[in-house]
Design a protein around this motif. Sequence first.
Motif, mmCIF file in Angstrom:
data_model
loop_
_atom_site.group_PDB
_atom_site.id
_atom_site.type_symbol
_atom_site.label_atom_id
_atom_site.label_comp_id
_atom_site.label_asym_id
_atom_site.label_seq_id
_atom_site.Cartn_x
_atom_site.Cartn_y
_atom_site.Cartn_z
ATOM 1 N N LEU A 262 12.891 -0.199 -6.018
ATOM 2 C CA LEU A 262 13.702 0.302 -4.656
ATOM 3 C C LEU A 262 12.863 0.813 -3.729
ATOM 4 O O LEU A 262 12.166 0.769 -2.676
ATOM 5 N N ARG A 263 11.853 2.042 -4.528
ATOM 6 C CA ARG A 263 11.609 2.897 -3.902
ATOM 7 C C ARG A 263 10.242 2.157 -3.149
ATOM 8 O O ARG A 263 9.809 2.773 -1.538
ATOM 9 N N ASP A 264 9.271 1.221 -4.333
ATOM 10 C CA ASP A 264 8.514 1.017 -3.725
ATOM 11 C C ASP A 264 8.712 -0.432 -1.966
ATOM 12 O O ASP A 264 8.008 0.180 -1.075
ATOM 13 N N LYS A 267 6.831 -4.478 0.550
ATOM 14 C CA LYS A 267 6.127 -4.127 0.566
ATOM 15 C C LYS A 267 4.729 -3.712 -0.496
ATOM 16 O O LYS A 267 4.129 -4.403 -0.013
ATOM 17 N N ARG A 268 5.031 -2.280 -0.813
ATOM 18 C CA ARG A 268 4.505 -2.210 -1.493
ATOM 19 C C ARG A 268 4.000 -2.767 -2.973
ATOM 20 O O ARG A 268 3.383 -2.970 -3.824
ATOM 21 N N ILE A 272 0.504 -4.899 -6.702
ATOM 22 C CA ILE A 272 1.523 -5.004 -7.773
ATOM 23 C C ILE A 272 0.212 -6.206 -8.358
ATOM 24 O O ILE A 272 0.701 -6.843 -8.063
ATOM 25 N N TYR A 284 13.184 -7.344 -4.938
ATOM 26 C CA TYR A 284 13.784 -6.505 -3.803
ATOM 27 C C TYR A 284 14.684 -6.531 -3.977
ATOM 28 O O TYR A 284 16.001 -5.952 -4.201
ATOM 29 N N ILE A 317 5.193 -3.434 -12.378
ATOM 30 C CA ILE A 317 5.773 -2.161 -11.691
ATOM 31 C C ILE A 317 5.986 -1.017 -11.859
ATOM 32 O O ILE A 317 5.967 0.114 -11.640
#
Lengths: 405, 405
Positions: A262-264, A267-268, A272, A284, A317
């Motif tokens: 959730l934090r990533d 996009k981020r 990975i 996500y 991740i």
Amino acid sequence: MKATGIVVEYNPFHNGHKLHATEARKTTNAQVIIAVMSGNFLQRGEPAFVDKWTRTKMALQNGVDIVFELPYAFATAHAPTFAEGAIKILDAACCDFYCFGSEDGYIQPFENSMALLNNQHTQYEQKIKEAVQHGISYPQAVNAAYKEAVQTDNTNRPFVDLTKPNNILGFHYMQAAEQIHSTMQATTIQRIGASYHDEELSDQRIASATGIRKSYFETHTLHDTQRFLPESVHHLLKAWQGDHSTFGSWKSFYPLLRLTILRDGPKRLAHIADVTEGIENLFYRAAVNHDTFDGFMNTVKSKRYTWTRIQRMLTHIFTGYTYNTRSKINTPTYLRLLGMSQAGRLYLNEQKKNFKLPIVSKVSSFSDSSLDIDIHAANLYALGLGKSEMNLDYKNIPIFLRESQ
Amino acid sequence: MKATGIVVEYNPFHNGHKLHATEARKTTNAQVIIAVMSGNFLQRGEPAFVDKWTRTKMALQNGVDIVFELPYAFATAHAPTFAEGAIKILDAACCDFYCFGSEDGYIQPFENSMALLNNQHTQYEQKIKEAVQHGISYPQAVNAAYKEAVQTDNTNRPFVDLTKPNNILGFHYMQAAEQIHSTMQATTIQRIGASYHDEELSDQRIASATGIRKSYFETHTLHDTQRFLPESVHHLLKAWQGDHSTFGSWKSFYPLLRLTILRDGPKRLAHIADVTEGIENLFYRAAVNHDTFDGFMNTVKSKRYTWTRIQRMLTHIFTGYTYNTRSKINTPTYLRLLGMSQAGRLYLNEQKKNFKLPIVSKVSSFSDSSLDIDIHAANLYALGLGKSEMNLDYKNIPIFLRESQ
């Protein structure tokens, strides 16, 4: 001293593993068994049931003389890379043999298959590549291409069955050894009892590690698993249970895994390692909607991705292991010593001058980006378990077992 | 209908806040009080004591008619940006007045100080910049430059004391309003009772929000705080206590904050908004070594960085808010409606055609990168509290309080 290498995960160590170590020693007439072992994250993309130090103790107390850590970059990779890392480490540690478990216990069919595919190398690789591009999973693509190659052969030689997980791994070890022109000799012993993925415990004394973990997570007691474990292992697991609220698994790590997803955000996540083809969006959404690992996996699994492949992405991740980080690691660069027996220590003293890679007994005296990842992964593993002590890699010295048991 | 805007955090709402809303209404003879309120992360760089929906209820039950959310990008920024976001939102919502608390309750000294600094704008900014470059904290630099400007004046006008936190914020509101040539009229009322940062509870009925939170975290009961809270707020806090294991604070969020710091490592931390000058290395080492927030802060705090500035970095680390993300947000782009009273609804119906920004009542019907960050921050906040339901921004509709109380 003659040394035989084995490639292990010990997740956890059980009677079958003990048999493997004993047989490997017997078959090759070795004085020393060297295990290259995954750290705290495993080849199937999971956090280990217990940490690498505890598993090292299990190994040393049950027939293994030296344990080197397979670096994270290889331990959590798909079979060819996993095998490459493991074989290179055993080769660097001057093993005379390496010994793996297989379905039938004969080396000749492996060698025949090697020869066959060497002959047809280009077509074989091409067929796998095409199949994968058409959305077939890698293991399935390998199977199909291999089957086709075997059918074209008319020599009546026996070939190895590459639909069996143990055979696949063994075959990759042999390919890796050939690639580096290793002088190690390949040997194999038959796996006894439960097959690799068997989830049900039997009334024999041998069960798969998968079955043992499953039994624990279903019953929350080690009671039913005891008969499949050497006594020393049972004691170590009981002690772990006393020290920790839980054994390692995605189920218990999920709240933290969910936070990282959730934090990533998509996009981020796309940066990975192994995350491809838009699966970051699926991850996500699944993390938004599910507060259990089972719910999450039910949403993200599909024909296209094997369970293992998804779990490997989740491992990366969780540890924040990006394509960029991975691109900097091509080959093992050290032999990280986790533990040794008396015989193991003698071997190291005798042979280390011939080793092809430096031994790392103390991580603070060695600077290496792959080693940094191992230390990092151990920290994340500890957090996943709710433990607060970090950098155990700096604090724990290699385990030395004076008396072999 | 005449509307007066106020800028609030309500962390949590207390008697002093109620007085502010009442006085703002009286002084300006307004029919409607519009609050622009920080979401789940606050200007001092902390997770909110309770979430934005609960704080909206507190506001509506105690004299506020409309609550708009101050977007994360502004709510967690330093004072000038915080003030800019808040004032732009009140201005966009067609407020006639805005009213802030100050030490003395007179607006003239603020206006005199504005005029003074407008005259000396270039020197003033230059002095602040130089001081900051010499390692002096921003607030200290502002103080020194301001003091110098005041000393050069020989008109005998009264100037505002900019060493007081409330005065500083008020002054920034006025600067922001001037910058956008707002037609809103500035008003101020005197703050009664405890000063902004007072940590000790007094025997009056007014205490600072800081003191109220501190009392709870020390005693783990709301008992001692009750006299400082409107009854409805006390009920809401009791209900929250029943639903959640904890109130929001860095102490309770720390295990997850620690995970984000350790997972990112210094390299990725350096991309997080406000993280500068190598402090990422200090953060990383402190997170490795400390399993409590207090231990962590004792290691990272220094003369160079105010506590608030460090906490803001930690907020951005926790939410994964990078320089890159921030660079895309320059100004508020919507009015996120969190709740309204009967009067508030009438006002919206009457005035919304004149609003300078679109009202967002339903986040799914509005696509905006700043709004995405608010939704994201609310998810991370929920995880910090150990709650599993995500995307409450999609699920919660604006709170409507039919009867004003």
